[in-house]
Scaffold this active site. Sequence first.
Site, PDB file in Angstrom:
ATOM      1  N   ARG A 165       0.848  -1.198   0.000  1.00 51.82           N
ATOM      2  CA  ARG A 165       0.000   0.000   0.000  1.00 51.82           C
ATOM      3  C   ARG A 165       0.885   1.249   0.000  1.00 51.82           C
ATOM      4  NH1 ARG A 165      -1.631   1.515   4.730  1.00 51.82           N
ATOM      5  NH2 ARG A 165      -2.485  -0.486   5.361  1.00 51.82           N
ATOM      6  N   TYR A 223     -15.059  16.954 -16.306  1.00 52.76           N
ATOM      7  CA  TYR A 223     -15.465  15.546 -16.405  1.00 52.76           C
ATOM      8  C   TYR A 223     -16.655  15.272 -15.474  1.00 52.76           C
ATOM      9  CZ  TYR A 223     -14.968  10.469 -15.886  1.00 52.76           C
ATOM     10  OH  TYR A 223     -15.191   9.129 -15.843  1.00 52.76           O
ATOM     11  N   ASP A 226      -6.266  18.945 -14.974  1.00 58.65           N
ATOM     12  CA  ASP A 226      -6.590  17.605 -15.453  1.00 58.65           C
ATOM     13  C   ASP A 226      -6.021  17.498 -16.869  1.00 58.65           C
ATOM     14  OD1 ASP A 226      -7.742  15.288 -16.491  1.00 58.65           O
ATOM     15  OD2 ASP A 226      -9.561  15.526 -15.294  1.00 58.65           O
ATOM     16  N   LYS A 257      -6.964   6.311 -19.676  1.00 57.67           N
ATOM     17  CA  LYS A 257      -7.147   6.840 -21.021  1.00 57.67           C
ATOM     18  C   LYS A 257      -5.839   6.719 -21.810  1.00 57.67           C
ATOM     19  CE  LYS A 257     -10.948   7.641 -18.921  1.00 57.67           C
ATOM     20  NZ  LYS A 257     -11.326   8.927 -18.334  1.00 57.67           N
TER      21      LYS A 257
HETATM   22  C1  LIG Z   1     -11.838   9.339 -17.064  1.00 54.28           C
HETATM   23  C2  LIG Z   1     -11.542  10.669 -16.582  1.00 54.28           C
HETATM   24  C3  LIG Z   1     -11.379  10.912 -15.212  1.00 54.28           C
HETATM   25  C4  LIG Z   1     -11.596   9.842 -14.152  1.00 54.28           C
HETATM   26  O1  LIG Z   1     -10.642   8.823 -14.226  1.00 54.28           O
HETATM   27  P1  LIG Z   1     -10.904   7.273 -13.878  1.00 54.28           P
HETATM   28  O2  LIG Z   1      -9.600   6.644 -14.211  1.00 54.28           O
HETATM   29  O3  LIG Z   1     -12.024   6.812 -14.732  1.00 54.28           O
HETATM   30  O4  LIG Z   1     -11.227   7.186 -12.428  1.00 54.28           O
HETATM   31  C5  LIG Z   1     -11.064  12.204 -14.829  1.00 54.28           C
HETATM   32  N1  LIG Z   1     -10.903  13.192 -15.729  1.00 54.28           N
HETATM   33  C6  LIG Z   1     -11.050  12.989 -17.061  1.00 54.28           C
HETATM   34  C7  LIG Z   1     -10.866  14.117 -18.006  1.00 54.28           C
HETATM   35  C8  LIG Z   1     -11.383  11.735 -17.527  1.00 54.28           C
HETATM   36  O5  LIG Z   1     -11.537  11.541 -18.836  1.00 54.28           O
END
Ligand SMILES: *Cc1c(COP(=O)(O)O)cnc(C)c1O
Length: 388
Positions: free
Chosen positions: A54, A106, A178, A203
């Site tokens: 962890r 998001y 982000d 992603k």
């Molecule tokens: C998918 C996404 C998230 C969240 O991420 P997860 O890996 O699905 O928890 C946050 N911000 C953006 C822009 C995203 O596309």
Amino acid sequence: MLNEKYLKKGFNTRSLHVGNYPDPATGAVSPPIFQTSTYAQSSPGVHRGYEYTRTHNPTRSRLEECLAALENAKHCVVTSSGMSAEMLVLMAMPKGSTILCGDDVYGGTYRLFTTVYNDDFNFVFTDTSKTEETLKKIDELKPSLIWIESPTNPLLKLSDIKTIAAKAKEVGAFTAVDNTFMSPYFQNPLNLGADISYHSMSKYINGHSDVVAGAIMLNDDELAQKIHKLQNSIGPSQSPFDSWLVLRGVKTLGIRMKQHEKNAFEIARFLEQHPKVERVVYPGLESHPHHQIAKEQMSGYGGMITFFIKGGLDGARTFLENVDLFVLAESLGGVESLIESPAIMTHASIPKAEREKIGLSDNLIRVSVGIEEVEDLIEDMKHAFDKV
Ligand SMILES: *Cc1c(COP(=O)(O)O)cnc(C)c1O
């Protein structure tokens, strides 16, 4: 075992060699997956830097080294998901403080802020693509954190990271970006003055639609320590196997992003001249309202396209039912092309009135352009348009 000699090399060299060195014990070129929860100690309290997974894991440490090198960051914390990365950033902020957040973030971010942390912070939503207004709000509200998504999802609005981060510094606020849509290949928020760049690695960074993961990149030692401590206390650490998968995926991040962009450009131009399309949004197009800032703060335009189809929700539905190569699915950034309706799918958690206020109408289609042959993708779209 950070190999400093690669830190100043080109992007693809760093993604292949930082953290991805051969195993010192065996010479294995592909790094081992340290699938262990605990580590043997030679005497009570005497260990080799690893006590419990962890807290630390050698496979995850390799990934953290690699990602930090790609974003030009001093520290990286790899988390179990993008959302848990966001949670850790929030929890590092003073309780009760104001957080100024983009109004087109998001859907999951919006949900986290408005339904989980709404009692802990004072969230103010604003269109951060409007620089002057945002600067004024920073002065007025003295927030602890400015939360920017650039480009946003799915309207692909861009915010001037450099100007906003500079203003944030003046009032002692952190700026978090982000960076999921651009990946470290096309945008480096820390280089633009942001304090935190975070990713959903589910992603582009992993890129193969087979892992859920997150990462937080930062330079501030104290903040990094705080976030790592929070991760250790709460527990959203990435598993060794998933860390290994991302470590493998990230090797091709550069060449994937290049191909995503090349295909996206051609599809954006195809859509722009199609009679059944109302409007196309792609930061690389001259018609994009923030094309100038895109040129200044990004080194490419990415693989995401949003377009408004004629014929409302029915038109969108028919189109989405009739594409074949584009997989109708949530998420984005994988090697295969994905397509979706934000109003029905990814952004359904935003109330309809709120969606319409920010221009997220029912006829909007979001495309995550994959790395297939672009001729085949265009052919597929032509066929679906014929049915509308
Ligand atoms: C998918 C996404 C998230 C969240 O991420 P997860 O890996 O699905 O928890 C946050 N911000 C953006 C822009 C995203 O596309």
